[in-house]
Scaffold this active site. Structure first.
Site, short mmCIF file in Angstrom:
data_model
loop_
_atom_site.label_atom_id
_atom_site.label_comp_id
_atom_site.label_asym_id
_atom_site.label_seq_id
_atom_site.Cartn_x
_atom_site.Cartn_y
_atom_site.Cartn_z
N HIS A 264 -9.79 3.27 -1.63
CA HIS A 264 -9.19 2.19 -0.85
C HIS A 264 -8.85 2.70 0.53
CE1 HIS A 264 -6.60 -1.16 0.24
NE2 HIS A 264 -7.23 -1.81 -0.71
N ASP A 315 -10.26 -4.11 -7.94
CA ASP A 315 -11.58 -4.64 -8.32
C ASP A 315 -12.17 -3.98 -9.56
OD1 ASP A 315 -12.16 -6.68 -6.40
OD2 ASP A 315 -12.06 -5.10 -4.92
#
Ligand code: COA
Length: 380
Positions: A264, A315
């Site tokens: 991320h 996700d």
């Protein structure tokens, strides 16, 4: 001065550039915390609903029971699509990418409902309309492409229940409905992510909310943003068995390929949304008697962390939760949009309150002294 001699520094991907002041969402990337308007995402996921979170994002405070009830009723009333839009969705190719359908439908709705498309505080009406209508758009297209008639409205269902019903044609169990509600809460906003930035850039030109949301949908569509959960589920299918995780993942990393659902830009520890959804994946999997994807992901988490030091992001789990609910893979990103629309609208409203045209600069690295050659002299 030659442009290339400039002292400007390019921050690729605008990484670490602070572009706006915002009171909507705070991300502590080192501490793994996420706050909406000061409230911890873990508390909201535990105790709140998507509707309550939408109110929080738009008005900056938690609603009273009456305010929440009023918001719910207004959202229910705004679910039906105008007839020309329903016909438009029915006329689109059934093999269209559902994100393209959503982008087209939002854009068309703007033209059909001109009253809602003025930039400014009245855009809250558009925020409600789009939040209510996106599930109807997704459901309409899904029913149509599998050859089924559209479903009648169900005002008794909340936003998450309605979304699941519209997509699958069945009412979810309590655990399934709540899992989707939590997923919608977790995706509702995430500071200045790419699609929200796109929405704010559009709004900063004094364009309207619908245009901003159309820009945002186009941005969310990309696999490095909203499309990652679909790819994560595809990888699980490719792996198949827990015993194959090690081999497939290490081979992928050796080829310098990205493993979707990991890493991320902001979180340097585990994304707190991933922690919450992992628990929901276990809960829903257990009640369905199917912990296969949960077990695959647990192994994958270990291997990717050992090999690359990367942590899961939201996700990694959202796609597997949606798959267990019976949602087709290509509707994962539209579900993301049906949640993030609340955040996009909150940011657009915030942008209108303190508007400044967003217009960064580029460091020019091309030539500066070329002589224009008439076309006839350029050869073949
Ligand atoms: N799989 C494998 N390697 C990864 C990776 C992943 N998912 N994410 C990052 N890396 C590696 C990069 O290859 C790079 O390695 P290198 O320095 O050896 O070249 C390093 O980690 C830094 O990556 P970088 O792309 O510069 O970081 P970023 O901040 O731009 O990345 C993402 C953020 C989200 C784009 C990136 O982690 C990614 O592509 N993840 C997969 C897509 C995804 O899950 N997106 C959803 C985000 S919520």
């Amino acid at each position: 001065m030659s442009p290339t001699a400039s002292t400007q520094v390019v921050e690729r991907g605008l990484q670490d550039i602070v572009a706006v002041e915002s009171h909507i969402t705070f991300i502590d990337g080192q501490g793994g915390r996420l706050l909406y308007e000061g409230y911890d995402i873990r508390d909201l996921a535990e105790q709140s609903t998507f509707e309550e979170v939408a109110y929080l994002l738009w008005y900056g405070r938690l609603p009273t029971a009456t305010q929440l009830d009023d918001l719910r009723q207004r959202l229910v009333g705004l679910r039906p699509l105008p007839e020309p839009l329903a016909r438009l969705i029915d006329s689109l190719p059934t093999d269209s990418n559902p994100m393209d359908v959503l982008r087209t439908a939002v854009s068309a709705l703007a033209m059909l409902e001109r009253a809602e498309t003025q930039p400014g505080p009245s855009s809250i009406g558009g925020a409600l309309r789009l939040t209510a209508a996106l599930p109807s758009m997704i459901g309409r297209f899904q029913r149509r492409r599998v050859g089924l008639a559209p479903l009648k409205e169900r005002p008794d269902l909340n936003n998450a229940e309605n979304l699941l019903y519209q997509i699958t044609g069945r009412e979810g169990s309590e655990a399934e409905n709540r899992a989707l509600d939590v997923a919608l809460i977790l995706h509702a906003d995430h500071e200045l992510n790419a699609s929200t930035f796109a929405a704010r850039v559009t709004a900063s030109t004094l364009s309207d909310l619908y245009s901003a949301v159309t820009s945002a949908i186009g941005t969310l569509k990309g696999p490095l943003h909203g499309g990652a959960n679909e790819r994560a589920v595809e990888l699980l299918a490719e792996i198949g068995e827990v015993s194959r995780v090690e081999e497939v993942v290490t081979a992928k990393l050796a080829r310098h390929e990205r493993v979707m659902g990991f890493g991320h830009r902001v979180y340097k520890v585990e994304d707190p949304r991933a922690t919450i959804l992992r628990a929901w994946l276990h809960r829903v999997g257990e009640s369905a008697g199917n912990l296969h994807s949960y077990e695959l992901l647990e192994r994958m988490k270990e291997v990717v962390h050992r090999e690359k030091g990367l942590y899961p992001n939201v996700d990694l789990y959202s796609g597997s939760v949606y798959a267990l609910l019976g949602v087709p893979k290509d509707l994962f990103t539209p579900i993301f949009a049906a949640s993030r629309v609340a955040g996009w609208a909150a940011h657009v409203l915030e942008e209108y309150q303190d508007l400044r045209l967003i217009r960064p600069s580029a460091l020019y690295v091309g030539p500066t002294d070329l002589r224009y050659v008439p076309i006839a002299e350029r050869g073949s």
